[in-house]
Design an enzyme around this catalytic site. Structure first.
Site, PDB file in Angstrom:
ATOM      1  CG  HIS A   1     -72.360 -29.381 -14.835  1.00 36.11           C
ATOM      2  ND1 HIS A   1     -72.868 -30.499 -14.215  1.00 36.11           N
ATOM      3  CD2 HIS A   1     -73.090 -28.329 -14.377  1.00 36.11           C
ATOM      4  CE1 HIS A   1     -73.857 -30.129 -13.404  1.00 36.11           C
ATOM      5  NE2 HIS A   1     -74.009 -28.833 -13.496  1.00 36.11           N
TER       6      HIS A   1
ATOM      7  CG  ASP B   1     -67.434 -36.507 -12.654  1.00 35.28           C
ATOM      8  OD1 ASP B   1     -67.591 -37.504 -11.917  1.00 35.28           O
ATOM      9  OD2 ASP B   1     -68.368 -35.731 -12.944  1.00 35.28           O
ATOM     10  CG  HIS B   2     -66.945 -35.897  -8.695  1.00 32.17           C
ATOM     11  ND1 HIS B   2     -67.894 -36.809  -8.297  1.00 32.17           N
ATOM     12  CD2 HIS B   2     -67.569 -35.040  -9.546  1.00 32.17           C
ATOM     13  CE1 HIS B   2     -69.048 -36.515  -8.879  1.00 32.17           C
ATOM     14  NE2 HIS B   2     -68.881 -35.455  -9.651  1.00 32.17           N
TER      15      HIS B   2
ATOM     16  CG  ASP C   1     -71.729 -37.681 -13.773  1.00 31.25           C
ATOM     17  OD1 ASP C   1     -71.113 -37.254 -12.785  1.00 31.25           O
ATOM     18  OD2 ASP C   1     -72.638 -37.043 -14.341  1.00 31.25           O
ATOM     19  CG  ASP C   2     -71.891 -38.669  -9.373  1.00 26.58           C
ATOM     20  OD1 ASP C   2     -71.185 -37.708  -9.726  1.00 26.58           O
ATOM     21  OD2 ASP C   2     -72.995 -38.525  -8.829  1.00 26.58           O
TER      22      ASP C   2
ATOM     23  CB  CYS D   1     -70.483 -32.519 -12.432  1.00 28.80           C
ATOM     24  SG  CYS D   1     -71.182 -34.065 -11.820  1.00 28.80           S
TER      25      CYS D   1
END
Length: 429
Positions: A100, A270-271, A6-7, A46
């Site tokens: 998410h 995820d990004h 995540d992130d 997310c």
């Protein structure tokens, strides 16, 4: 083994975004397989990113553009990636953040262990505000949620399995708030912190729609005026190094198991994430920092160690790729492309620029040289990464690039679905 982080942006060691970051396990993993230097998310948030890659349906097709839009009501009949593997005889199990958090999908998981709660400082916020905060916490690694999630994965890998498996492990860090044990902060003394390269008035040539997305008067103004830029970067670096250690625990267990030589590993962020570039923090934007993601694939018998692919790929490509690698029946309706040709030959012909969508009608198209952005109101940005890797000079209005824009515009989504219904309170990061 399907690993979602995540992130996590491109600052980790294999992708070279921050010189001096300590992520040895990710570096070792990347050198064991294929590293995609130009991998991008389908959406810089997310929920839409994860929903799209797990269903194979793009945000512009579903209308799921933001974190406060539950995806299952508008994709009632979608067969998710883990559902497809279950239907084809795989044992499927998951732990941690895969979807998410607000909209986990019970139908996807025969066994799901949830997202453990992380410890926090006694009083918050410590340095920032609300959910934009960072601080050491006086706990052991074992007390952290990601440690507990990995332990579930380790338990799974240490068992005997009589059929093929799909194990999904989702990491929370380096998602905000950046609360990790003190020892990780100690690795990055404040006087050694390097800030991102920025220029004054970077948003001067960005359309108003892009400036509105950047929100320079929000987090960035707070960071600059409170003198906390280095401390915030320290928190992000510390959180990445903590996550790296947990990823190492998981991969080391696989490598010591009897499943080592016949298990595919896919790891992705995820990004991306901004730390002040374009006067912007967090994801939620269409520039390089928010859209570029770590993406590593190891497929025994297919991939070669220490291979680098410079073609543009998208997280939407994961679903068809795993079907292809595992020789499952083909599935219609998937909007990504199998990257197996690139896993076999990093120089294979590939004409699939990567498309990222953030909100209705706002898109970015990235090929190997250029990034083109168009907003709902028709305003544009164009950047030449050969001469401007920081995306400092918007050349969209320069007539000599008209043919470049035309080529990239051809890859914009043909459908822009209306916004899916929004759920109050569902938009937490």
């Amino acid at each position: 083994m399907f690993i979602a982080v995540d992130d996590m942006n491109d600052w980790i060691e294999p992708f070279g975004g921050y010189k001096g970051i300590i992520t040895p396990n990710l570096d070792k993993l990347a050198k064991s397989g294929v590293r995609f230097e130009k991998a991008y998310c389908s959406a810089p948030a997310c929920n839409p990113s994860r929903a799209s890659l797990l269903t194979g349906v793009r945000p512009a097709t579903s209308g799921v553009y933001h974190n406060d839009q539950p995806w299952r009501p508008v994709l009632k009949d979608a067969v998710t990636l883990p559902q497809y593997f279950t239907a084809n005889g795989y044992k499927v199990e998951a732990a941690g953040k895969i979807y998410h958090n607000s909209y986990n999908d019970d139908a996807s998981w025969p066994i799901y262990h949830g997202v453990p709660k992380d410890p926090e400082p006694p009083s918050t916020p410590v340095n920032g505000r609300a959910n934009f905060d960072w601080s050491p916490v006086n706990v052991k690694d074992e007390d952290m949620g990601d440690y507990k999630t990995v332990s579930k994965g380790i338990e799974f890998l240490e068992k005997n399995h009589d059929k093929p498996f799909f194990l999904a492990i989702g990491f929370t860090r380096p998602h905000l708030p950046w609360y990790v044990p003190q020892k990780y902060f100690d690795l990055y003394p404040l006087d050694k912190i390097t800030l991102p390269s920025v220029i004054p008035n970077d948003l001067a040539d960005v359309p108003s729609a892009g400036v509105a997305i950047a929100k320079p008067d929000g987090d960035h103004k707070f960071i600059v005026e409170s003198g906390q830029w280095r401390k915030a970067v320290q928190g992000y670096l510390a959180s990445n190094t903590f996550a790296d250690g947990q990823i190492g625990r998981l991969v080391d267990t696989l490598n010591k198991s009897k499943y080592k030589d016949n298990t595919i590993i896919v790891l992705f962020g995820d990004h991306g994430w901004h730390l002040g570039e374009k006067e912007h923090w967090r994801k939620f934007a269409l520039w390089e920092e928010a859209t570029r993601v770590p993406f590593i694939v190891i497929a025994p018998g297919i991939t070669k160690a220490n291979t680098v692919v410079k073609r543009t790929v998208n997280l939407m490509d994961i679903y068809p790729t795993l079907i292809d690698l595992c020789q499952l029946p083909s599935k219609t309706g998937l909007e990504g492309n199998s990257i197996v040709p690139l896993l076999k030959n990093p120089l294979a012909i590939w004409n699939y620029p990567s498309v990222t969508t953030h909100g209705f009608g706002n898109h970015s198209v990235r090929n190997e040289r250029y990034r083109y952005i168009v907003y709902q109101d028709g305003t544009e940005e164009l950047y030449d990464h050969d001469t401007d890797p920081q995306e400092w000079k918007n050349i969209a209005n320069d007539p000599k690039y008209a043919s470049v824009k035309k080529e990239l515009i051809a890859f914009l989504p043909k459908v822009n679905a209306p916004n899916a219904p929004r759920l109050k309170g569902g938009g937490k990061e």
